[in-house]
Design an enzyme around this catalytic site. Structure first.
Site, PDB file in Angstrom:
ATOM      1  N   LYS A   1      -0.723   5.273   8.603  1.00 50.00           N
ATOM      2  CA  LYS A   1      -0.054   5.457   7.308  1.00 50.00           C
ATOM      3  C   LYS A   1      -1.099   5.618   6.189  1.00 50.00           C
ATOM      4  CE  LYS A   1       1.648   2.413   3.937  1.00 50.00           C
ATOM      5  NZ  LYS A   1       2.119   1.096   3.580  1.00 50.00           N
TER       6      LYS A   1
ATOM      7  N   LYS B   1      -7.533   1.595  -2.733  1.00 48.08           N
ATOM      8  CA  LYS B   1      -7.109   1.133  -1.402  1.00 48.08           C
ATOM      9  C   LYS B   1      -7.217   2.253  -0.362  1.00 48.08           C
ATOM     10  CE  LYS B   1      -4.935  -1.166   1.840  1.00 48.08           C
ATOM     11  NZ  LYS B   1      -5.525  -2.261   2.556  1.00 48.08           N
TER      12      LYS B   1
ATOM     13  N   THR C   1       0.867  -1.183   0.000  1.00 50.22           N
ATOM     14  CA  THR C   1       0.000   0.000   0.000  1.00 50.22           C
ATOM     15  C   THR C   1       0.902   1.230   0.000  1.00 50.22           C
ATOM     16  OG1 THR C   1      -1.672  -1.149   1.287  1.00 50.22           O
ATOM     17  CG2 THR C   1      -1.787   1.253   1.266  1.00 50.22           C
TER      18      THR C   1
HETATM   19  P1  NAD Z   1       5.822  -6.116   7.312  1.00 51.40           P
HETATM   20  O1  NAD Z   1       6.622  -5.014   7.913  1.00 51.40           O
HETATM   21  O2  NAD Z   1       5.419  -7.272   8.174  1.00 51.40           O
HETATM   22  O3  NAD Z   1       6.599  -6.731   6.041  1.00 51.40           O
HETATM   23  C1  NAD Z   1       7.348  -5.965   5.147  1.00 51.40           C
HETATM   24  C2  NAD Z   1       8.597  -6.766   4.823  1.00 51.40           C
HETATM   25  O4  NAD Z   1       9.354  -6.072   3.839  1.00 51.40           O
HETATM   26  C3  NAD Z   1       9.529  -6.946   6.037  1.00 51.40           C
HETATM   27  O5  NAD Z   1       9.747  -8.326   6.261  1.00 51.40           O
HETATM   28  C4  NAD Z   1      10.790  -6.201   5.640  1.00 51.40           C
HETATM   29  O6  NAD Z   1      11.981  -6.807   6.144  1.00 51.40           O
HETATM   30  C5  NAD Z   1      10.721  -6.280   4.127  1.00 51.40           C
HETATM   31  N1  NAD Z   1      11.506  -5.246   3.463  1.00 51.40           N
HETATM   32  C6  NAD Z   1      11.560  -3.920   3.728  1.00 51.40           C
HETATM   33  N2  NAD Z   1      12.409  -3.321   2.882  1.00 51.40           N
HETATM   34  C7  NAD Z   1      12.892  -4.287   2.061  1.00 51.40           C
HETATM   35  C8  NAD Z   1      13.814  -4.288   0.988  1.00 51.40           C
HETATM   36  N3  NAD Z   1      14.418  -3.160   0.584  1.00 51.40           N
HETATM   37  N4  NAD Z   1      14.078  -5.457   0.375  1.00 51.40           N
HETATM   38  C9  NAD Z   1      13.477  -6.611   0.783  1.00 51.40           C
HETATM   39  N5  NAD Z   1      12.607  -6.669   1.806  1.00 51.40           N
HETATM   40  C10 NAD Z   1      12.319  -5.515   2.438  1.00 51.40           C
HETATM   41  O7  NAD Z   1       4.549  -5.421   6.663  1.00 51.40           O
HETATM   42  P2  NAD Z   1       3.179  -6.139   6.222  1.00 51.40           P
HETATM   43  O8  NAD Z   1       2.230  -6.124   7.347  1.00 51.40           O
HETATM   44  O9  NAD Z   1       3.503  -7.411   5.527  1.00 51.40           O
HETATM   45  O10 NAD Z   1       2.650  -5.058   5.152  1.00 51.40           O
HETATM   46  C11 NAD Z   1       3.199  -4.966   3.844  1.00 51.40           C
HETATM   47  C12 NAD Z   1       2.342  -4.014   3.029  1.00 51.40           C
HETATM   48  O11 NAD Z   1       1.001  -4.509   3.002  1.00 51.40           O
HETATM   49  C13 NAD Z   1       2.263  -2.587   3.588  1.00 51.40           C
HETATM   50  O12 NAD Z   1       2.323  -1.688   2.522  1.00 51.40           O
HETATM   51  C14 NAD Z   1       0.915  -2.550   4.285  1.00 51.40           C
HETATM   52  O13 NAD Z   1       0.365  -1.254   4.324  1.00 51.40           O
HETATM   53  C15 NAD Z   1       0.104  -3.483   3.411  1.00 51.40           C
HETATM   54  N6  NAD Z   1      -1.027  -4.139   4.087  1.00 51.40           N
HETATM   55  C16 NAD Z   1      -0.857  -4.703   5.312  1.00 51.40           C
HETATM   56  C17 NAD Z   1      -1.950  -5.318   5.924  1.00 51.40           C
HETATM   57  C18 NAD Z   1      -1.803  -5.961   7.288  1.00 51.40           C
HETATM   58  O14 NAD Z   1      -2.855  -6.316   7.875  1.00 51.40           O
HETATM   59  N7  NAD Z   1      -0.601  -6.150   7.809  1.00 51.40           N
HETATM   60  C19 NAD Z   1      -3.193  -5.349   5.285  1.00 51.40           C
HETATM   61  C20 NAD Z   1      -3.321  -4.795   4.013  1.00 51.40           C
HETATM   62  C21 NAD Z   1      -2.209  -4.180   3.411  1.00 51.40           C
END
Ligand code: NAD
Length: 297
Positions: free
Chosen positions: A246, A171, A96
């Site tokens: 966010k 979104k 997102t």
């Molecule tokens: P998270 O922090 O658990 O996972 C993100 C991952 O990306 C981490 O493991 C991190 O180490 C990795 N990362 C960061 N920079 C990186 C890079 N340069 N190279 C490789 N890996 C890298 O976050 P999440 O909860 O999985 O959310 C991910 C996305 O999904 C966000 O944009 C969030 O807004 C969206 N989202 C989350 C949810 C939720 O319920 N958690 C729901 C809908 C959408």
């Protein structure tokens, strides 16, 4: 079987990548955190030590990263996807992020001859694990047609929202509704407490009446009525308050940039800012009930 590279194996990306493996796809993941890939490997996937290694030979690259700056870096950085990408591969960003970054990264990809989709999701970690996510997809119809069978494996609803950036637009509009409705449902339960109305009774009535919404029926912010909601596990996320903040910030930036009036969205952003600043950023966003209930005491 499709050869898929999956970058970002966190709370969402981890289970999404595992679902692709379960459906017989060849998945190679990469995450900055080496621990993040453990579940993928346990499920039969592979992990790589760099983006270049992960995308080697991939037909599709999927990213699931925290925010716009990571997406920009992972796609356009010197050791990023576009610098090492196999010709003809399809790029799908499920993070997102802001509409402007989604459009600019897709434009850079297009200049280099790649199709790119923005495909953010709704449904949270539970939806990622159960493969019931909703995908909102922006990009060309051709790229969407190619991506749809793969997105179907990770979700139950896949909608082509329009051109590049339209998925992100959908979104942030959706999550502005969610932030506002979670506060509204929490205020209603706090009021019910004050009025001596049993919480379960309010749920039984509102979940079948005009107050019905996802924040009430699926993600109820008080313990009891919906056993799977984070309220029953001390508001462990789930979807953190920081993530909600966010998304509300993204919605307000987009509202400002487009000259839209979103007073409730703006107020919800202020309420979540105070909640996060008070040390609750890591709690599930439905924990806002506790601060609303407390401020009534
Ligand atoms: P998270 O922090 O658990 O996972 C993100 C991952 O990306 C981490 O493991 C991190 O180490 C990795 N990362 C960061 N920079 C990186 C890079 N340069 N190279 C490789 N890996 C890298 O976050 P999440 O909860 O999985 O959310 C991910 C996305 O999904 C966000 O944009 C969030 O807004 C969206 N989202 C989350 C949810 C939720 O319920 N958690 C729901 C809908 C959408």
């Amino acid at each position: 079987m499709t050869h898929i590279a999956f970058i970002g194996l966190g709370n969402m990306g981890g289970p999404m990548a595992s679902n692709l493996v379960k459906h017989g796809h060849h998945v190679v993941g990469f995450d900055l955190s080496t621990d993040a890939g453990a579940r993928l490997v346990a499920g039969g996937g592979k992990t790589a030590g760099s983006i270049a290694d992960a995308i080697d030979g991939a037909e599709i690259v999927i990213t699931m990263l925290p925010a716009g700056n990571q997406v920009e870096e992972v796609y356009t950085g010197a050791s990023g996807i576009l610098a090492h990408m196999p010709a003809g591969a399809l790029l799908i960003d499920c993070s997102t992020i802001d509409v402007a970054t989604a459009r600019s990264v897709a434009a850079v990809a297009a200049e280099k001859g790649f199709s790119m989709l923005d495909a953010p999701v709704s449904g949270g970690v539970t939806g990622a694990e159960a493969a019931t996510l909703t995908f909102m997809v922006g990009g060309t119809a051709e790229a969407f047609a190619k991506a749809e069978p793969v997105l179907d494996v990770m979700g139950k609803t896949v909608v082509h929202a329009g051109d590049a950036g339209s998925g992100q637009a959908a979104k942030i509009c959706n999550n502005m509704i969610l932030g506002v409705s979670m506060i509204a449902v929490s205020e209603a339960f706090a009021l019910a407490d004050r009025l001596g109305l049993d919480r379960q009774k309010l749920f039984d009535i509102s979940s079948q009446s005009s107050g019905q919404c996802w924040s009430m029926t699926t993600y109820c912010p008080v313990p009891g009525p919906v056993p799977t909601s984070p309220a029953n596990r001390h508001y462990l996320p789930g979807f953190t308050a920081a993530m909600m903040l966010k998304d509300l910030r993204l919605s307000q930036e987009a509202a400002k940039a487009s000259g839209s009036s979103t007073p409730l969205g703006g107020h919800a952003m202020e309420i979540y800012t105070r909640f996060c600043d008070a040390g609750n950023a890591g709690l599930d966003f439905s924990g806002i009930f506790r601060s609303i209930r407390k401020s009534a005491d």
